[in-house]
Design a protein around this motif. Sequence first.
Motif, mmCIF file in Angstrom:
data_model
loop_
_atom_site.group_PDB
_atom_site.id
_atom_site.type_symbol
_atom_site.label_atom_id
_atom_site.label_comp_id
_atom_site.label_asym_id
_atom_site.label_seq_id
_atom_site.Cartn_x
_atom_site.Cartn_y
_atom_site.Cartn_z
ATOM 1 N N GLU A 365 18.527 22.867 -32.916
ATOM 2 C CA GLU A 365 18.503 24.082 -32.079
ATOM 3 C C GLU A 365 19.721 24.219 -31.169
ATOM 4 O O GLU A 365 19.920 25.267 -30.559
ATOM 5 C CB GLU A 365 17.235 24.080 -31.204
ATOM 6 C CG GLU A 365 15.947 24.281 -31.962
ATOM 7 C CD GLU A 365 15.266 22.991 -32.422
ATOM 8 O OE1 GLU A 365 14.054 23.009 -32.648
ATOM 9 O OE2 GLU A 365 15.971 21.956 -32.557
ATOM 10 N N THR A 366 20.531 23.159 -31.069
ATOM 11 C CA THR A 366 21.684 23.207 -30.147
ATOM 12 C C THR A 366 23.009 22.966 -30.870
ATOM 13 O O THR A 366 23.979 22.533 -30.263
ATOM 14 C CB THR A 366 21.518 22.186 -29.004
ATOM 15 O OG1 THR A 366 21.302 20.888 -29.565
ATOM 16 C CG2 THR A 366 20.335 22.545 -28.111
ATOM 17 N N SER A 367 23.031 23.200 -32.150
ATOM 18 C CA SER A 367 24.266 23.297 -32.975
ATOM 19 C C SER A 367 25.133 22.053 -33.244
ATOM 20 O O SER A 367 26.236 22.242 -33.710
ATOM 21 C CB SER A 367 25.199 24.363 -32.391
ATOM 22 O OG SER A 367 24.546 25.562 -32.170
ATOM 23 N N PRO A 368 24.886 20.825 -32.995
ATOM 24 C CA PRO A 368 23.727 20.197 -32.391
ATOM 25 C C PRO A 368 23.975 19.522 -31.044
ATOM 26 O O PRO A 368 23.038 19.201 -30.354
ATOM 27 C CB PRO A 368 23.421 19.092 -33.405
ATOM 28 C CG PRO A 368 24.782 18.624 -33.818
ATOM 29 C CD PRO A 368 25.675 19.841 -33.747
ATOM 30 N N THR A 369 25.258 19.266 -30.666
ATOM 31 C CA THR A 369 25.479 18.294 -29.586
ATOM 32 C C THR A 369 25.260 18.869 -28.197
ATOM 33 O O THR A 369 25.759 19.940 -27.854
ATOM 34 C CB THR A 369 26.893 17.688 -29.680
ATOM 35 O OG1 THR A 369 27.188 17.399 -31.048
ATOM 36 C CG2 THR A 369 26.987 16.399 -28.894
ATOM 37 N N VAL A 370 24.502 18.114 -27.389
ATOM 38 C CA VAL A 370 24.172 18.494 -26.015
ATOM 39 C C VAL A 370 24.886 17.574 -25.029
ATOM 40 O O VAL A 370 25.470 18.016 -24.046
ATOM 41 C CB VAL A 370 22.632 18.382 -25.796
ATOM 42 C CG1 VAL A 370 22.287 18.455 -24.320
ATOM 43 C CG2 VAL A 370 21.905 19.459 -26.583
ATOM 44 N N SER A 371 24.832 16.276 -25.312
ATOM 45 C CA SER A 371 25.432 15.297 -24.389
ATOM 46 C C SER A 371 26.036 14.161 -25.194
ATOM 47 O O SER A 371 25.727 13.979 -26.375
ATOM 48 C CB SER A 371 24.360 14.738 -23.448
ATOM 49 O OG SER A 371 23.433 13.948 -24.184
ATOM 50 N N CYS A 372 26.907 13.388 -24.539
ATOM 51 C CA CYS A 372 27.513 12.245 -25.218
ATOM 52 C C CYS A 372 28.081 11.291 -24.169
ATOM 53 O O CYS A 372 28.397 11.710 -23.045
ATOM 54 C CB CYS A 372 28.636 12.705 -26.153
ATOM 55 S SG CYS A 372 29.137 11.454 -27.367
ATOM 56 N N ASN A 373 28.175 10.029 -24.535
ATOM 57 C CA ASN A 373 28.865 9.080 -23.669
ATOM 58 C C ASN A 373 30.376 9.325 -23.779
ATOM 59 O O ASN A 373 30.860 9.728 -24.842
ATOM 60 C CB ASN A 373 28.534 7.646 -24.097
ATOM 61 C CG ASN A 373 27.189 7.188 -23.566
ATOM 62 O OD1 ASN A 373 27.083 6.694 -22.457
ATOM 63 N ND2 ASN A 373 26.130 7.383 -24.356
ATOM 64 N N PRO A 374 31.128 9.101 -22.704
ATOM 65 C CA PRO A 374 32.583 9.301 -22.768
ATOM 66 C C PRO A 374 33.200 8.458 -23.883
ATOM 67 O O PRO A 374 32.822 7.300 -24.076
ATOM 68 C CB PRO A 374 33.063 8.830 -21.390
ATOM 69 C CG PRO A 374 31.874 9.003 -20.497
ATOM 70 C CD PRO A 374 30.683 8.721 -21.353
ATOM 71 N N VAL A 375 34.139 9.060 -24.629
ATOM 72 C CA VAL A 375 34.753 8.351 -25.760
ATOM 73 C C VAL A 375 35.673 7.220 -25.296
ATOM 74 O O VAL A 375 36.104 6.402 -26.101
ATOM 75 C CB VAL A 375 35.542 9.327 -26.672
ATOM 76 C CG1 VAL A 375 34.595 10.266 -27.394
ATOM 77 C CG2 VAL A 375 36.583 10.098 -25.883
ATOM 78 N N THR A 376 35.932 7.184 -23.994
ATOM 79 C CA THR A 376 36.793 6.118 -23.457
ATOM 80 C C THR A 376 35.980 4.898 -23.013
ATOM 81 O O THR A 376 36.551 3.881 -22.627
ATOM 82 C CB THR A 376 37.586 6.644 -22.237
ATOM 83 O OG1 THR A 376 36.658 7.292 -21.352
ATOM 84 C CG2 THR A 376 38.634 7.655 -22.653
ATOM 85 N N SER A 377 34.618 4.993 -23.072
ATOM 86 C CA SER A 377 33.817 3.853 -22.604
ATOM 87 C C SER A 377 34.007 2.669 -23.528
ATOM 88 O O SER A 377 34.171 2.829 -24.731
ATOM 89 C CB SER A 377 32.320 4.161 -22.512
ATOM 90 O OG SER A 377 31.988 5.392 -23.036
ATOM 91 N N LYS A 378 33.933 1.493 -22.958
ATOM 92 C CA LYS A 378 34.102 0.279 -23.751
ATOM 93 C C LYS A 378 32.809 -0.521 -23.840
ATOM 94 O O LYS A 378 32.760 -1.563 -24.471
ATOM 95 C CB LYS A 378 35.214 -0.601 -23.150
ATOM 96 C CG LYS A 378 36.612 -0.106 -23.485
ATOM 97 C CD LYS A 378 36.911 -0.257 -24.984
ATOM 98 C CE LYS A 378 38.253 0.371 -25.356
ATOM 99 N NZ LYS A 378 38.359 0.666 -26.791
#
Length: 558
Positions: A365-378
């Motif tokens: 229903e949200t195309s799909p991505t709503v949230s994500c962890n920062p791609v710089t996190s280790k």
Amino acid sequence: MSDRPWLGAYPAGVPADIDPSQYPSLVALMQEAFDRYADRVAYSFMGKELTYGQVDRQSRAFAAYLQGLGLVRGDRVALMMPNVPQYPVAVAAVLRAGFVVVNVNPLYTARELEHQLKDSGAKAIVIIENFARTLQDGMQGSAIEHIVLCAMGDELGLLKGALVNYVVRSVKKLVPPFELPGAVRFNRALARGRGAPFTAPAIHPDDMALLQYTGGTTGVSKGAVLLHRNIIANVLQAEAWNEPVMKQVPAGEQPTSICALPLYHIFAFTVNMMLSMRTGGKSVLIPNPRDLKATLKELSRHRFHSFPAVNTLFNGLANHPDFNTVDWSHLKVSVGGGMAVQSAVAQLWLQKTGCPICEGYGLSETSPTVSCNPVTSKEFSGTIGVPLPSTYIKLVDEAGNDMTRPGLTGEIAVKGPQVMAGYWQRPDETDKVFTEDGYMRTGDIGTVDERGYFKIVDRKKDMVIVSGFNVYPNEVEDVVSNCPGVLECAVVGVPDEKSGEAIKLVIVRKDPSLTEQAVRDYCAANLTGYKRPRIIVFRDELPKTPVGKILRRELRDA
């Protein structure tokens, strides 16, 4: 909490908002790619490459063919294929012609396909021949008038294509016999379309692009209506989110992503196919990711930067003996979605590739991505990260009161340009999920910390997530209750090391001679693989409330 506390967690350079109005439609986004990157490789499949220019010419011819069938603007066209080059060509053609894409899981049974074809009202279908028998058995009562048949070797050239088709049909016997009178072969349709006139319609941001089917709490699959602007927004959000690491790809090197997720799933549709179109990237199409050996062999031929996948695939690959035959050193971003990423898998992946899995969260229903962890996190956070640019998340209670504060739990509700217009022809279901202030309730229960990181702690619905696919117990129960010898039944999800969750089916027999094998055979005939029960238990009765409602929690705990 402030309005958007999560903005403090954004890596440098990621904007707070994106501008989805920069393209009037997905067709404009694709046309830009066709014009700008005509000579670049768009798709790599079984050693054969297809350039953006070729996709442009083929999709234009196919769009002309579809228009020539007499379909009118807004008509639905179903696509039922694994990751083969005909799929992106067909998507581009359907959208360019002014029609609507209906994504269909090719592993559906005839019963599941019949529901989706009837519900969507699709008038045409493009299907790979491996599943033509399912269509033959499942198109009764649908509006399907036109069938285009694809084969695995269509895009591989004369010799290789013929060899691949021979192996698929005669050696591996993957094409059951079928009869579909009037069906036209894909390459024949292209040939017809090349000489036919094509009229490019004016397509607007609020036109429907996609009907993406998702399970319903009622056990009936519903079509999420995704507009052109919804998917454009999510493509731009994903691009902005990945930019801090994707800008490290050396100048002059084509950004390359591995497309092992099925393109009919909204995750791959947006973050593989459409995002690659936007960035001029190459997509490596993996037709069967379950074959880990063949997948790793294909990966060993490429230098790649982006790898969206589900937990089960990351886990399977990382534990495979051939893992080190692949050069993982150029990988910039691994996005985990579709199901929860397990910390042990995340640790192993980081240790073996040097690239952390960034867990995200989204829905059809949200195309799909709503949230994500920062791609710089280790390090692995165990959360679903923070809302993407232009996205708002809050926690609400049953009455809709705001519970977005550390220490409280509530249902995750989302607002943003990627959120669907509603459910196809189901205003009642649409009304149920939208709040008065325009947030969409997700059915997931979550918490939030001071930094704006959200975490899922439970599900309001009884949905089970098997390897990233939603399974609604009501649907499985509905099917099993029709199995001869079953008095009543109940379905719950139980933890599973491989798939995250597995289906457990509890049955009360009407006929004492009913066997587990008979139930498994019935399920195999009526349910696609991921919906079939892993565990089957027979009991004398089901635990129920005084009102007669089945106590699923008791069955889970048993």
